[in-house]
Design an enzyme around this catalytic site. Structure first.
Site, mmCIF file in Angstrom:
data_model
loop_
_atom_site.group_PDB
_atom_site.id
_atom_site.type_symbol
_atom_site.label_atom_id
_atom_site.label_comp_id
_atom_site.label_asym_id
_atom_site.label_seq_id
_atom_site.Cartn_x
_atom_site.Cartn_y
_atom_site.Cartn_z
ATOM 1 N N SER A 239 0.834 -1.190 0.000
ATOM 2 C CA SER A 239 0.000 0.000 0.000
ATOM 3 C C SER A 239 0.878 1.254 0.000
ATOM 4 O O SER A 239 1.719 1.405 -0.886
ATOM 5 C CB SER A 239 -0.946 -0.055 1.205
ATOM 6 N N ASP A 462 -8.522 -4.248 -6.471
ATOM 7 C CA ASP A 462 -8.065 -3.518 -5.293
ATOM 8 C C ASP A 462 -8.828 -2.203 -5.142
ATOM 9 O O ASP A 462 -8.815 -1.358 -6.024
ATOM 10 C CB ASP A 462 -6.564 -3.236 -5.414
ATOM 11 N N HIS A 492 -7.451 -5.683 -0.827
ATOM 12 C CA HIS A 492 -6.318 -4.773 -0.939
ATOM 13 C C HIS A 492 -5.013 -5.547 -0.900
ATOM 14 O O HIS A 492 -4.741 -6.286 0.040
ATOM 15 C CB HIS A 492 -6.371 -3.776 0.217
#
Length: 531
Positions: A239, A462, A492
């Protein structure tokens, strides 16, 4: 929500809530063998320090609380240390701050050990010291050749963590309507609350606010690489950790080792553009959840559109009259959106999200309130500094400062992108408007000519870092640097999904240096049932 507000640690907590509702590392002493940065200049005291590794204590409240990490199945104990780094990297001989570290030693002998593998789990501002032990089972194969290492980035957790509000004020902030739609009074109240928050952050943490940006953290990582005794930084960023990895590659291309960026942030977007992309991403993820729900005999509606409308009605009702929960708490419309967002980070949370929405329709909000709490770092002992650190790092990085007029001009685009999440993510773009520190730039610089291959893992479903970000990161890294791997999945990120194809490809690269063939695609295994 211009950048992901949660990563692996919060997701793990959310998964638990949902289920309930239904040895030595590197040179001795962590010495500073290894190339780069150890010149005899005014930085010498920093680059010559030793790391004093000891058994880890329990995470602090700012790190999320909980128990001290248990030894790994083979008996390896987690060790923690503090690294000193300049508060201001432009004044390396000046004041220093302590950065919290954690490691688990490799199972390899000296001949097979590659070095240390450094993790950043995103946020920005996630506590790596708390998160790495919680997810250690996912990375056990990597420990066959690496020491597993993580850290609390500056401004987070035990690394001079940013704090702003007391617990009572923080709770009130989570309950405020963050999508004013009933006139100027609500807008004024939201702006006043954000101004109060920014003032409180400056009062409590003003010393560190100018120095918590991503470039500062990247320089910290290069210092850590050196102190761990590694010539190259081997890295797994998730991320926001992908943005940090890209910035590191830009600053130190000659020190990049085997690096994997999973759930890739798009470095070409400003904050408003990023928020719009996330609104679309979360709507797509919710639509996929709703279609799955219908296909498996959903109790929430007969079509995905009906399920979307149900959640919107519930949000509107909670905005008008929050639901009392447990006698001391309330559950609001904004918290409902937070709860749904958290559940969409993890495909295995879909069955329990369905159950939580059913219960909420029957005026039981405790299950979804637990998810909303996980998203913002609320725990039994109070609040972590997850939200404060995320804001501070974002606003130190990004120069965008939007006005209410900017928000109003983009309202139609956000509504089109997502009737469910658009308003929340649009108004979140004001998070830096009254911030006391100027941001560095509209975009991070991740160009890294001369760096070795960096593996970019993009997930087509995602919500938080939409798939297109991987291609754009590859373009910005430069020709011959970014190598894309596609996961046709949900949730995610990809590696922590457990997908066998993704894990084998990533492990082959990190453990053996085998770069996947260009255009490699990994398919998801469909989620089965509702349990």
């Amino acid at each position: 929500m211009p950048t992901p507000r949660t990563t692996a640690a919060a997701l793990l907590s959310g998964a638990v809530l949902l289920s309930a509702s239904l040895a030595a590392c590197g040179p001795a002493g962590g010495g500073a063998a290894g190339g780069g940065g150890g010149e005899e200049d005014d930085r010498g005291r920093i680059w010559a320090q030793s790391l004093d590794w000891k058994d880890c204590p329990a995470p602090s409240p700012l790190q999320g609380g909980g128990e001290a990490p248990e030894p790994l199945p083979d008996g390896t104990r987690w060790q923690c240390a503090t690294m000193r780094a300049p508060l201001d990297w432009d004044e390396p001989a000046g004041e220093t701050i302590g950065l919290a570290l954690i490691r688990a030693a490799s199972r390899a002998d000296a001949a097979d050990r590659i070095g240390s593998l450094l993790f950043n789990f995103g946020g920005p501002g996630e506590s790596g010291v708390a998160t790495l032990p919680a997810l250690a089972a996912d990375y056990e194969q990597l420990r066959s050749r690496y020491d597993l290492v993580s850290f609390d980035p500056r401004g987070a957790g035990a690394s001079s963590g940013v704090t702003c509000l007391d617990a009572q004020a923080a709770q009130a902030m989570t309950e405020q309507d963050d999508t004013p739609d009933d006139g100027d009074d609500e807008v004024t109240a939201l702006l006043q609350a954000r101004q109060h928050y920014a003032d409180a952050c400056e009062k409590k943490s003003g010393r560190v606010l100018p120095h918590v940006g991503t470039e500062d953290a990247a320089r910290d990582m290069d210092l850590l690489r050196h102190l761990l005794g590694d010539d190259k930084l081997h890295y797994l960023g998730i991320s926001y950790g992908t943005e940090l990895g890209g910035v590191y590659a830009h600053l130190f291309p000659q020190h990049v080792g085997r690096a994997v960026l999973d759930g890739v942030v798009d470095p070409t977007l400003d904050q408003m553009e990023g928020a719009l992309a996330q609104a679309s991403g979360f709507q797509l993820a919710f639509d996929h959840f709703a279609q799955w729900c219908v296909d498996t005999g959903c109790a929430l509606g007969d079509t995905p559109e009906e399920i979307t409308q149900l959640v919107m009605r519930l949000e509107e009702a909670l905005d008008d009259e929050p639901l009392a929960v447990g006698g001391e708490r309330v559950f609001t419309g904004s918290q409902l959106i937070d709860a749904v967002v958290l559940a969409l980070y993890l495909e295995t949370a879909w069955p329990a999200l369905e159950v939580g929405l059913q219960l909420l329709a029957a005026d039981e909000g405790e299950t979804l309130l637990g998810l909303a709490d996980a998203l913002i770092g609320r725990h039994a002992g109070g609040f972590s500094d997850q939200r404060d650190a995320q804001t501070a790092i974002t606003c130190a990085d990004r120069s965008d400062r939007y006005t209410v007029d900017d928000v109003m001009e983009r309202a139609a685009a956000f509504e089109k992108a997502s009737p469910l999440f658009g308003d929340t993510m649009l108004w979140d773009t004001l998070e830096c408007t009254d911030w006391p520190v100027r941001g560095r730039a509209a975009h991070p610089d991740v160009s890294a000519p001369g760096a070795p291959p960096v593996l970019l893992v993009g997930n087509t479903g995602d919500p938080a870092t939409p798939y297109e970000g991987a291609t754009r990161m590859a373009e910005r890294l430069g020709k011959g640097v970014g190598v894309e791997l596609t996961y046709e999945g949900e949730g995610h990120g990809a590696y922590d999904s457990g997908n066998t194809c993704v894990r084998e490809a990533v492990n082959a690269y990190l453990l053996d240096g085998t770069v996947p063939a260009a255009g490699t695609v990994c398919e998801r295994e469909p989620l089965q049932g509702k349990g």
